[in-house]
Design a protein around this motif. Structure first.
Motif, PDB file in Angstrom:
ATOM      1  N   ILE A   9       1.124  -1.195   0.089  1.00 61.96           N
ATOM      2  CA  ILE A   9       0.001   0.274  -0.034  1.00 61.96           C
ATOM      3  C   ILE A   9       1.048   1.438  -0.224  1.00 61.96           C
ATOM      4  CG2 ILE A   9      -0.394  -0.488   1.943  1.00 61.96           C
ATOM      5  CD1 ILE A   9      -2.828   1.121   1.578  1.00 61.96           C
ATOM      6  N   ALA A  30      -6.687  -3.181  -9.958  1.00 64.94           N
ATOM      7  CA  ALA A  30      -7.883  -4.123  -9.163  1.00 64.94           C
ATOM      8  C   ALA A  30      -8.491  -3.561  -8.553  1.00 64.94           C
ATOM      9  CB  ALA A  30      -6.799  -4.954  -8.222  1.00 64.94           C
ATOM     10  N   ASP A  31      -7.979  -2.056  -7.953  1.00 66.33           N
ATOM     11  CA  ASP A  31      -9.166  -0.891  -7.143  1.00 66.33           C
ATOM     12  C   ASP A  31     -10.293  -0.361  -7.468  1.00 66.33           C
ATOM     13  OD1 ASP A  31      -7.460  -1.162  -4.737  1.00 66.33           O
ATOM     14  OD2 ASP A  31      -5.894  -0.169  -5.069  1.00 66.33           O
ATOM     15  N   LEU A  63     -21.233   1.715   0.241  1.00 65.53           N
ATOM     16  CA  LEU A  63     -20.679   1.530   1.316  1.00 65.53           C
ATOM     17  C   LEU A  63     -20.043   2.258   2.628  1.00 65.53           C
ATOM     18  CD1 LEU A  63     -19.363  -1.380   2.788  1.00 65.53           C
ATOM     19  CD2 LEU A  63     -17.923  -0.994   0.488  1.00 65.53           C
ATOM     20  N   ARG A  65     -17.165   3.018   3.251  1.00 66.81           N
ATOM     21  CA  ARG A  65     -15.730   2.615   3.561  1.00 66.81           C
ATOM     22  C   ARG A  65     -15.068   2.733   4.628  1.00 66.81           C
ATOM     23  NH1 ARG A  65     -14.961   0.912  -2.520  1.00 66.81           N
ATOM     24  NH2 ARG A  65     -12.968   0.728  -1.690  1.00 66.81           N
ATOM     25  N   LEU A  68     -16.157  -0.071   6.767  1.00 63.36           N
ATOM     26  CA  LEU A  68     -15.456  -1.434   6.614  1.00 63.36           C
ATOM     27  C   LEU A  68     -14.270  -1.126   7.018  1.00 63.36           C
ATOM     28  CD1 LEU A  68     -15.990  -3.854   5.995  1.00 63.36           C
ATOM     29  CD2 LEU A  68     -16.294  -3.498   3.736  1.00 63.36           C
ATOM     30  N   GLY A  69     -13.157  -0.772   6.625  1.00 62.31           N
ATOM     31  CA  GLY A  69     -11.977  -0.379   6.950  1.00 62.31           C
ATOM     32  C   GLY A  69     -11.255  -0.579   8.226  1.00 62.31           C
ATOM     33  N   PHE A  73      -9.459  -3.864   8.783  1.00 63.24           N
ATOM     34  CA  PHE A  73      -7.606  -3.194   8.857  1.00 63.24           C
ATOM     35  C   PHE A  73      -7.037  -3.924  10.282  1.00 63.24           C
ATOM     36  CE2 PHE A  73      -8.320  -0.743   5.577  1.00 63.24           C
ATOM     37  CZ  PHE A  73      -7.828  -1.446   4.400  1.00 63.24           C
ATOM     38  N   ARG A  79     -11.301  -9.488   8.069  1.00 67.13           N
ATOM     39  CA  ARG A  79     -10.646  -9.544   6.801  1.00 67.13           C
ATOM     40  C   ARG A  79     -10.908 -10.603   5.563  1.00 67.13           C
ATOM     41  NH1 ARG A  79      -5.990  -7.533   8.706  1.00 67.13           N
ATOM     42  NH2 ARG A  79      -4.763  -9.466   8.268  1.00 67.13           N
ATOM     43  N   LEU A  82     -14.015 -11.232   4.216  1.00 64.30           N
ATOM     44  CA  LEU A  82     -14.120 -10.117   3.463  1.00 64.30           C
ATOM     45  C   LEU A  82     -13.374 -10.520   1.832  1.00 64.30           C
ATOM     46  CD1 LEU A  82     -15.471  -7.335   2.238  1.00 64.30           C
ATOM     47  CD2 LEU A  82     -13.403  -5.997   3.286  1.00 64.30           C
ATOM     48  N   ASN A  83     -12.041 -10.897   2.109  1.00 59.36           N
ATOM     49  CA  ASN A  83     -11.713 -11.473   0.734  1.00 59.36           C
ATOM     50  C   ASN A  83     -12.159 -12.428   0.519  1.00 59.36           C
ATOM     51  OD1 ASN A  83      -9.775  -9.314   1.451  1.00 59.36           O
ATOM     52  ND2 ASN A  83      -7.927 -11.033   2.482  1.00 59.36           N
ATOM     53  N   THR A  86     -15.414 -11.178  -2.041  1.00 60.45           N
ATOM     54  CA  THR A  86     -14.574 -10.467  -2.761  1.00 60.45           C
ATOM     55  C   THR A  86     -13.740 -10.967  -4.069  1.00 60.45           C
ATOM     56  OG1 THR A  86     -13.410  -9.116  -1.747  1.00 60.45           O
ATOM     57  CG2 THR A  86     -15.342  -8.314  -1.393  1.00 60.45           C
ATOM     58  N   ARG A 158      -2.552  -0.987   8.093  1.00 63.36           N
ATOM     59  CA  ARG A 158      -3.307  -1.333   6.538  1.00 63.36           C
ATOM     60  C   ARG A 158      -1.812  -2.098   6.510  1.00 63.36           C
ATOM     61  NH1 ARG A 158      -6.266   2.430   8.063  1.00 63.36           N
ATOM     62  NH2 ARG A 158      -8.082   2.751   6.383  1.00 63.36           N
ATOM     63  N   GLN A 162      -0.997  -6.753   4.953  1.00 60.70           N
ATOM     64  CA  GLN A 162      -0.535  -7.656   4.080  1.00 60.70           C
ATOM     65  C   GLN A 162       0.776  -8.184   3.643  1.00 60.70           C
ATOM     66  OE1 GLN A 162       0.333  -3.700   1.005  1.00 60.70           O
ATOM     67  NE2 GLN A 162      -2.293  -3.371   1.354  1.00 60.70           N
TER      68      GLN A 162
HETATM   69  C1  LIG Z   1     -11.903  -1.895   2.992  1.00 63.12           C
HETATM   70  C2  LIG Z   1     -12.459  -1.308   1.886  1.00 63.12           C
HETATM   71  C3  LIG Z   1     -14.046  -0.677   1.574  1.00 63.12           C
HETATM   72  C4  LIG Z   1     -11.736   0.194   2.399  1.00 63.12           C
HETATM   73  O1  LIG Z   1     -11.376   0.915   1.568  1.00 63.12           O
HETATM   74  P1  LIG Z   1     -10.892   2.539   1.772  1.00 63.12           P
HETATM   75  O2  LIG Z   1     -11.507   3.093   0.649  1.00 63.12           O
HETATM   76  O3  LIG Z   1     -10.157   3.161   2.673  1.00 63.12           O
HETATM   77  O4  LIG Z   1      -9.757   1.506   1.190  1.00 63.12           O
HETATM   78  P2  LIG Z   1      -8.929   1.131  -1.125  1.00 63.12           P
HETATM   79  O5  LIG Z   1     -10.209   1.092  -1.226  1.00 63.12           O
HETATM   80  O6  LIG Z   1      -8.738   2.693  -1.365  1.00 63.12           O
HETATM   81  O7  LIG Z   1      -8.423   0.424  -0.754  1.00 63.12           O
HETATM   82  C5  LIG Z   1      -7.079   1.271  -0.252  1.00 63.12           C
HETATM   83  C6  LIG Z   1      -5.634  -0.418  -0.095  1.00 63.12           C
HETATM   84  O8  LIG Z   1      -6.091  -0.899   1.005  1.00 63.12           O
HETATM   85  C7  LIG Z   1      -4.966  -2.293   0.711  1.00 63.12           C
HETATM   86  N1  LIG Z   1      -6.304  -2.902   1.019  1.00 63.12           N
HETATM   87  C8  LIG Z   1      -7.589  -2.789   0.356  1.00 63.12           C
HETATM   88  N2  LIG Z   1      -8.330  -4.069   0.929  1.00 63.12           N
HETATM   89  C9  LIG Z   1      -6.971  -5.424   1.755  1.00 63.12           C
HETATM   90  C10 LIG Z   1      -6.873  -6.127   2.290  1.00 63.12           C
HETATM   91  N3  LIG Z   1      -8.570  -6.420   2.033  1.00 63.12           N
HETATM   92  N4  LIG Z   1      -6.578  -6.772   2.346  1.00 63.12           N
HETATM   93  C11 LIG Z   1      -5.509  -5.946   2.506  1.00 63.12           C
HETATM   94  N5  LIG Z   1      -4.778  -4.418   2.348  1.00 63.12           N
HETATM   95  C12 LIG Z   1      -6.289  -4.037   1.306  1.00 63.12           C
HETATM   96  C13 LIG Z   1      -5.027  -2.342  -0.995  1.00 63.12           C
HETATM   97  O9  LIG Z   1      -3.770  -1.733  -0.343  1.00 63.12           O
HETATM   98  C14 LIG Z   1      -5.747  -0.815  -1.393  1.00 63.12           C
HETATM   99  O10 LIG Z   1      -4.627  -0.184  -2.393  1.00 63.12           O
HETATM  100  C15 LIG Z   1     -11.669  -1.652   0.541  1.00 63.12           C
HETATM  101  O11 LIG Z   1     -10.231  -1.380   0.863  1.00 63.12           O
HETATM  102  C16 LIG Z   1     -11.952  -2.678   0.061  1.00 63.12           C
HETATM  103  O12 LIG Z   1     -13.607  -2.691  -0.866  1.00 63.12           O
HETATM  104  N6  LIG Z   1     -11.119  -3.803   0.187  1.00 63.12           N
HETATM  105  C17 LIG Z   1     -11.833  -5.112  -0.209  1.00 63.12           C
HETATM  106  C18 LIG Z   1     -11.284  -5.513  -1.446  1.00 63.12           C
HETATM  107  C19 LIG Z   1      -9.421  -6.128  -1.507  1.00 63.12           C
HETATM  108  O13 LIG Z   1      -9.012  -6.577  -0.821  1.00 63.12           O
HETATM  109  N7  LIG Z   1      -9.800  -4.638  -1.978  1.00 63.12           N
HETATM  110  C20 LIG Z   1      -7.534  -4.751  -2.845  1.00 63.12           C
HETATM  111  C21 LIG Z   1      -7.383  -5.317  -3.742  1.00 63.12           C
HETATM  112  S1  LIG Z   1      -8.367  -5.631  -5.351  1.00 63.12           S
END
Ligand SMILES: CC(C)(COP(=O)(O)OP(=O)(O)OC[C@H]1O[C@@H](n2cnc3c(N)ncnc32)[C@H](O)[C@@H]1O)[C@@H](O)C(=O)NCCC(=O)NCCS
Ligand SMILES: Nc1ncnc2c1ncn2[C@@H]1O[C@H](COP(=O)(O)OP(=O)(O)OP(=O)(O)O)[C@@H](O)[C@H]1O
Length: 199
Positions: A9, A30-31, A63, A65, A68-69, A73, A79, A82-83, A86, A158, A162
């Motif tokens: 990140i 992917a984001d 959502l 965000r 949920l974050g 996190f 986590r 959620l993974n 999604t 955060r 990862q």
């Molecule tokens: C939890 C959510 C709502 C938080 O949203 P927010 O706007 O605060 O963050 P954003 O989406 O911009 O993500 C920022 C960065 O966080 C990191 N991150 C996001 N999700 C995850 C995860 N599940 N595990 C680890 N790191 C993550 C990534 O490096 C990403 O680039 C969002 O990240 C989400 O929907 N995550 C699940 C989908 C996912 O895994 N996305 C990232 C990879 S494709």
């Protein structure tokens, strides 16, 4: 012809993918896909809401965000949950878009920017090489805190969600060190482009 672009990140994936796009690469982000599957009416968001409860939605059904974050996190089990909901849909869409670009533009480089690529490398067999955008952990934290106005604690949470950036570095086919100036990064991108596209 494709590469998977990853890193931690805030190590500079978007910065590097924009530089590659300026050169003529086609991007799959992917984001962006992750945001699309979280739009109201998408079955993935329905499933996420079923698991986490209506509290993660605003009144207009979009959502929350931030909320949920904060949950995912700070809680590895949530986590993982959620993974599991999604990621299959996100991966499928990444694959379809990458392969469609490759079919339509066989002479262009397709770059798939995927933050969590190395956390699940085996799920991306169609990606030919992995480029990692690297900065040392302390600089990563600093850039993340500055960009997103996060406290150190929130930024640490955060990062801890990862794979460590040093481990990602060790798994790279192509390494882009983004700890210097943008000009230095641009030079590495120029070199990569010459190697990949052989202009
Ligand atoms: C939890 C959510 C709502 C938080 O949203 P927010 O706007 O605060 O963050 P954003 O989406 O911009 O993500 C920022 C960065 O966080 C990191 N991150 C996001 N999700 C995850 C995860 N599940 N595990 C680890 N790191 C993550 C990534 O490096 C990403 O680039 C969002 O990240 C989400 O929907 N995550 C699940 C989908 C996912 O895994 N996305 C990232 C990879 S494709
Ligand atoms: N070489 C650099 N020198 C100084 N600042 C940089 C450099 N590269 C990127 N940045 C800054 O660091 C921050 C993170 O970069 P960027 O948004 O490209 O990271 P990212 O890996 O795409 O992040 P995410 O994982 O959240 O998608 C941004 O504020 C960006 O402007």
């Amino acid at each position: 012809m494709n590469i998977g672009l990853t890193g931690g990140i805030a190590t500079g994936k978007s910065t590097v993918s924009s530089m590659l796009a300026m050169k003529g690469a086609l991007l799959v982000d992917a984001d962006i896909i992750a945001r699309e599957v979280m739009l109201p009416g998408h079955p993935v968001l329905d499933e996420v809401t079923e698991h986490f409860g209506q509290d993660i939605l605003f009144e207009d059904s979009t959502l929350n965000r931030k909320k949920l974050g904060e949950i995912i996190f700070h809680n590895p089990e949530q986590r993982t949950a959620l993974n599991a909901i999604t990621h299959p849909a996100i991966r499928q869409e990444i694959r379809e878009r990458t392969e469609a670009y490759e079919r339509q533009h066989p002479d262009r480089l397709v770059v798939a920017d995927i933050p969590l690529l190395l956390e699940a490398r085996e799920q991306y067999p169609f990606l030919e090489q992995i480029a990692v955008v690297y900065v040392p952990r302390e600089l990563q934290l600093e850039r993340l805190m500055n960009r997103d106005a996060l406290t150190r604690e929130a930024a640490e949470a955060r990062l801890s969600s990862q794979m460590d950036i040093e481990q990602k570095k060790s798994l790279a086919d192509i390494l882009i060190d983004n700890s210097g100036s943008l000009v230095e990064t641009q030079l590495q991108v120029d070199n990569l482009w010459r190697r990949m596209v052989q202009i």
